[in-house]
Design a protein around this motif. Structure first.
Motif, PDB file in Angstrom:
ATOM      1  N   ALA A 165     -28.534  46.229  40.850  1.00 25.05           N
ATOM      2  CA  ALA A 165     -28.718  45.311  41.972  1.00 25.05           C
ATOM      3  C   ALA A 165     -28.531  43.863  41.551  1.00 25.05           C
ATOM      4  O   ALA A 165     -27.988  43.045  42.304  1.00 25.05           O
ATOM      5  N   SER A 166     -28.962  43.521  40.352  1.00 29.48           N
ATOM      6  CA  SER A 166     -28.862  42.136  39.889  1.00 29.48           C
ATOM      7  C   SER A 166     -27.418  41.665  39.784  1.00 29.48           C
ATOM      8  O   SER A 166     -27.090  40.526  40.129  1.00 29.48           O
ATOM      9  N   ARG A 167     -26.540  42.545  39.317  1.00 30.21           N
ATOM     10  CA  ARG A 167     -25.134  42.168  39.176  1.00 30.21           C
ATOM     11  C   ARG A 167     -24.506  41.867  40.535  1.00 30.21           C
ATOM     12  O   ARG A 167     -23.571  41.070  40.633  1.00 30.21           O
ATOM     13  N   LEU A 168     -25.016  42.492  41.585  1.00 28.19           N
ATOM     14  CA  LEU A 168     -24.547  42.209  42.940  1.00 28.19           C
ATOM     15  C   LEU A 168     -25.195  40.941  43.492  1.00 28.19           C
ATOM     16  O   LEU A 168     -24.548  40.152  44.186  1.00 28.19           O
ATOM     17  N   ALA A 169     -26.475  40.740  43.198  1.00 28.38           N
ATOM     18  CA  ALA A 169     -27.211  39.621  43.775  1.00 28.38           C
ATOM     19  C   ALA A 169     -26.783  38.277  43.203  1.00 28.38           C
ATOM     20  O   ALA A 169     -26.742  37.269  43.940  1.00 28.38           O
ATOM     21  N   ILE A 170     -26.490  38.211  41.926  1.00 28.51           N
ATOM     22  CA  ILE A 170     -26.178  36.931  41.285  1.00 28.51           C
ATOM     23  C   ILE A 170     -24.994  36.227  41.950  1.00 28.51           C
ATOM     24  O   ILE A 170     -25.107  35.052  42.336  1.00 28.51           O
ATOM     25  N   PRO A 171     -23.831  36.878  42.130  1.00 26.85           N
ATOM     26  CA  PRO A 171     -22.728  36.163  42.794  1.00 26.85           C
ATOM     27  C   PRO A 171     -23.003  35.842  44.256  1.00 26.85           C
ATOM     28  O   PRO A 171     -22.503  34.826  44.775  1.00 26.85           O
ATOM     29  N   PHE A 207     -34.102  44.135  42.161  1.00 28.09           N
ATOM     30  CA  PHE A 207     -33.834  42.956  41.336  1.00 28.09           C
ATOM     31  C   PHE A 207     -34.994  41.994  41.470  1.00 28.09           C
ATOM     32  O   PHE A 207     -35.706  41.978  42.478  1.00 28.09           O
ATOM     33  N   GLY A 208     -35.216  41.221  40.420  1.00 26.01           N
ATOM     34  CA  GLY A 208     -36.285  40.238  40.400  1.00 26.01           C
ATOM     35  C   GLY A 208     -35.757  38.870  40.775  1.00 26.01           C
ATOM     36  O   GLY A 208     -34.661  38.482  40.346  1.00 26.01           O
ATOM     37  N   ILE A 209     -36.512  38.153  41.579  1.00 23.45           N
ATOM     38  CA  ILE A 209     -36.143  36.799  42.004  1.00 23.45           C
ATOM     39  C   ILE A 209     -37.224  35.826  41.542  1.00 23.45           C
ATOM     40  O   ILE A 209     -38.419  36.064  41.722  1.00 23.45           O
ATOM     41  N   GLU A 210     -36.787  34.739  40.942  1.00 23.02           N
ATOM     42  CA  GLU A 210     -37.654  33.610  40.613  1.00 23.02           C
ATOM     43  C   GLU A 210     -37.094  32.384  41.330  1.00 23.02           C
ATOM     44  O   GLU A 210     -36.006  31.911  40.996  1.00 23.02           O
ATOM     45  N   VAL A 211     -37.800  31.889  42.339  1.00 24.09           N
ATOM     46  CA  VAL A 211     -37.381  30.689  43.058  1.00 24.09           C
ATOM     47  C   VAL A 211     -38.137  29.495  42.487  1.00 24.09           C
ATOM     48  O   VAL A 211     -39.353  29.562  42.292  1.00 24.09           O
ATOM     49  N   ARG A 212     -37.420  28.409  42.213  1.00 29.20           N
ATOM     50  CA  ARG A 212     -38.113  27.217  41.713  1.00 29.20           C
ATOM     51  C   ARG A 212     -39.033  26.681  42.805  1.00 29.20           C
ATOM     52  O   ARG A 212     -38.640  26.587  43.976  1.00 29.20           O
ATOM     53  N   GLN A 213     -40.239  26.323  42.443  1.00 24.72           N
ATOM     54  CA  GLN A 213     -41.273  26.075  43.440  1.00 24.72           C
ATOM     55  C   GLN A 213     -40.999  24.881  44.344  1.00 24.72           C
ATOM     56  O   GLN A 213     -41.453  24.856  45.493  1.00 24.72           O
ATOM     57  N   ASP A 214     -40.230  23.908  43.886  1.00 26.80           N
ATOM     58  CA  ASP A 214     -39.907  22.795  44.772  1.00 26.80           C
ATOM     59  C   ASP A 214     -38.918  23.192  45.853  1.00 26.80           C
ATOM     60  O   ASP A 214     -38.703  22.446  46.810  1.00 26.80           O
ATOM     61  N   GLN A 215     -38.334  24.383  45.725  1.00 23.68           N
ATOM     62  CA  GLN A 215     -37.420  24.900  46.738  1.00 23.68           C
ATOM     63  C   GLN A 215     -38.165  25.555  47.904  1.00 23.68           C
ATOM     64  O   GLN A 215     -37.595  25.744  48.980  1.00 23.68           O
ATOM     65  N   ILE A 216     -39.421  25.945  47.676  1.00 19.69           N
ATOM     66  CA  ILE A 216     -40.186  26.673  48.708  1.00 19.69           C
ATOM     67  C   ILE A 216     -41.572  26.044  48.848  1.00 19.69           C
ATOM     68  O   ILE A 216     -42.593  26.715  48.779  1.00 19.69           O
ATOM     69  N   SER A 217     -41.578  24.745  49.105  1.00 17.70           N
ATOM     70  CA  SER A 217     -42.825  23.984  49.097  1.00 17.70           C
ATOM     71  C   SER A 217     -43.405  23.733  50.486  1.00 17.70           C
ATOM     72  O   SER A 217     -44.487  23.148  50.597  1.00 17.70           O
ATOM     73  N   ASP A 218     -42.710  24.150  51.554  1.00 13.62           N
ATOM     74  CA  ASP A 218     -43.206  23.883  52.903  1.00 13.62           C
ATOM     75  C   ASP A 218     -42.710  24.981  53.840  1.00 13.62           C
ATOM     76  O   ASP A 218     -41.828  25.768  53.482  1.00 13.62           O
ATOM     77  N   PRO A 219     -43.281  25.060  55.052  1.00 13.05           N
ATOM     78  CA  PRO A 219     -42.919  26.154  55.963  1.00 13.05           C
ATOM     79  C   PRO A 219     -41.429  26.246  56.287  1.00 13.05           C
ATOM     80  O   PRO A 219     -40.894  27.351  56.416  1.00 13.05           O
ATOM     81  N   ALA A 220     -40.760  25.099  56.429  1.00  9.58           N
ATOM     82  CA  ALA A 220     -39.331  25.136  56.740  1.00  9.58           C
ATOM     83  C   ALA A 220     -38.539  25.789  55.607  1.00  9.58           C
ATOM     84  O   ALA A 220     -37.626  26.584  55.856  1.00  9.58           O
ATOM     85  N   SER A 221     -38.886  25.465  54.376  1.00  9.46           N
ATOM     86  CA  SER A 221     -38.165  26.062  53.246  1.00  9.46           C
ATOM     87  C   SER A 221     -38.528  27.537  53.070  1.00  9.46           C
ATOM     88  O   SER A 221     -37.707  28.327  52.616  1.00  9.46           O
ATOM     89  N   HIS A 222     -39.748  27.913  53.443  1.00  2.58           N
ATOM     90  CA  HIS A 222     -40.105  29.333  53.419  1.00  2.58           C
ATOM     91  C   HIS A 222     -39.178  30.114  54.346  1.00  2.58           C
ATOM     92  O   HIS A 222     -38.658  31.182  53.983  1.00  2.58           O
ATOM     93  N   ALA A 223     -38.979  29.599  55.544  1.00  2.00           N
ATOM     94  CA  ALA A 223     -38.115  30.278  56.511  1.00  2.00           C
ATOM     95  C   ALA A 223     -36.672  30.314  56.029  1.00  2.00           C
ATOM     96  O   ALA A 223     -35.976  31.335  56.179  1.00  2.00           O
ATOM     97  N   LEU A 224     -36.205  29.219  55.448  1.00  2.00           N
ATOM     98  CA  LEU A 224     -34.835  29.156  54.939  1.00  2.00           C
ATOM     99  C   LEU A 224     -34.594  30.199  53.852  1.00  2.00           C
ATOM    100  O   LEU A 224     -33.617  30.954  53.890  1.00  2.00           O
ATOM    101  N   TRP A 225     -35.492  30.261  52.887  1.00  2.00           N
ATOM    102  CA  TRP A 225     -35.321  31.200  51.789  1.00  2.00           C
ATOM    103  C   TRP A 225     -35.550  32.638  52.232  1.00  2.00           C
ATOM    104  O   TRP A 225     -34.924  33.565  51.711  1.00  2.00           O
ATOM    105  N   ALA A 226     -36.430  32.842  53.205  1.00  2.00           N
ATOM    106  CA  ALA A 226     -36.635  34.192  53.717  1.00  2.00           C
ATOM    107  C   ALA A 226     -35.360  34.718  54.367  1.00  2.00           C
ATOM    108  O   ALA A 226     -34.961  35.874  54.153  1.00  2.00           O
ATOM    109  N   GLU A 227     -34.710  33.871  55.157  1.00  2.00           N
ATOM    110  CA  GLU A 227     -33.447  34.282  55.780  1.00  2.00           C
ATOM    111  C   GLU A 227     -32.400  34.591  54.717  1.00  2.00           C
ATOM    112  O   GLU A 227     -31.697  35.601  54.783  1.00  2.00           O
TER     113      GLU A 227
END
Length: 242
Positions: A165-171, A207-227
C-alpha cells in the motif's frame, strides 16, 4: 465502550479502518503522571490533530476510525507490550515521574489499557475485515531534544516489510504537491508495533501516515486532510483489489 479506545463510525467488510494509537491526551483522574499539565497539550502526550482528521474521515461512507482513549504518556499502544517505553519514564527531554512503576504497576497499566485496546482492535478487524488499514499519526515540526534536526516533510509514509500500500500511497501524496517522506521522519521498520501486530502479521494491507502537526492545527485543516487521505486511501484500496 472501554476507556482504552473509541470507535467512530461503523466498520464495514471491505471498507477502510483508520487506526490512531495516539489520538487522545486524556489522563484518568486516578493516575498522576507528576508533570506540568501544560505538557499534555504537546506532542509528547498526543498526536496533535489526528483526532479531528479521523473524525472527519469516519463521517465518510465505508470508513471507520479506531482511536486510542488515553494519552501515550499513560500507555503507548504503539509499542511492544513489555518494551521499556510502553509507559515512558521520559519523552523528548521531559521526565515522567509518575511512570516510575514497579512490576505490579506496569502490569496494571497493561491490563487496564494496553490489552483491552489491542484485543478490541483485533476483534474489529476479524469481524469486519477492511480492504485497507490507515495508521494515522502526526509528528512535531521540531524536537526539543534535537532542535537542529530539519523536518521538511509535510507528510511521511511508514511501513515495515509489507510495502504494497505504501508504494501506491507515496506517489499519490506527492501528486498533491506535498513534500512526502518515505520512512520519514521515522522508519516503520523501527516504530510500527500496532501495524506489525494487526496488519503485517495477518497480511492485511496497510500504510502508516505521519502528518506534520502544523499541517493539521485547526478544524479547516482537519477537514482538508481528511478529504485528501480518504480519497487517497480509497484509490490505494481499489488499486490493491484490482
Amino acid at each position: 465502550m472501554s476507556e482504552a479506545y473509541q470507535m467512530l463510525g461503523t466498520p464495514h467488510f471491505g471498507g477502510i479502518l483508520v487506526v490512531s494509537d495516539h489520538a487522545s491526551n486524556r489522563v484518568p483522574g486516578d493516575i498522576d503522571l507528576g508533570i506540568d499539565p501544560a505538557l499534555l497539550e504537546q506532542h509528547i502526550a498526543i498526536d496533535i490533530g489526528v483526532a479531528g482528521v479521523a473524525a472527519h474521515m469516519a463521517e465518510r461512507p465505508g470508513i471507520a476510525a479506531f482511536l486510542g482513549g488515553v494519552s501515550r504518556l499513560v500507555c503507548d499502544f504503539n509499542r511492544d507490550e513489555h518494551g521499556p517505553t510502553v509507559c515512558p519514564i521520559a519523552s523528548d527531554g521531559h521526565a515522567i515521574p509518575g511512570n516510575a512503576l514497579d512490576h505490579a504497576g506496569h502490569e496494571e497499566r497493561l491490563a487496564r489499557f494496553y490489552r483491552p485496546y489491542h484485543a478490541a482492535l483485533a476483534r474489529v478487524l476479524d469481524e469486519a475485515p477492511p480492504s485497507l488499514i490507515l495508521s494515522l499519526h502526526s509528528f512535531t515540526p521540531q524536537l526539543a531534544s534535537d532542535p537542529a534536526q530539519q523536518r521538511p516533510w509535510q507528510v511521511g509514509v511508514l511501513y515495515n516489510e509489507d510495502d504494497r500500500a505504501s508504494r501506491l500511497a507515496i506517489p499519490l501524496l506527492a501528486a498533491e504537491g506535498l513534500v512526502v517522506g518515505d520512512q520519514e521522519p521515522y522508519s516503520g521498520r523501527l516504530l510500527n508495533a500496532t501495524m506489525n501486530r494487526h496488519a503485517e502479521a495477518e497480511r492485511r494491507p496497510y500504510f502508516g501516515i505521519e502528518v506534520r502537526q502544523d499541517q493539521i492545527s485547526d478544524p479547516a485543516s482537519h477537514a482538508l486532510w481528511a478529504e485528501r487521505l480518504a480519497r487517497i486511501a480509497n484509490q490505494v484500496a481499489i488499486a490493491l483489489g484490482s
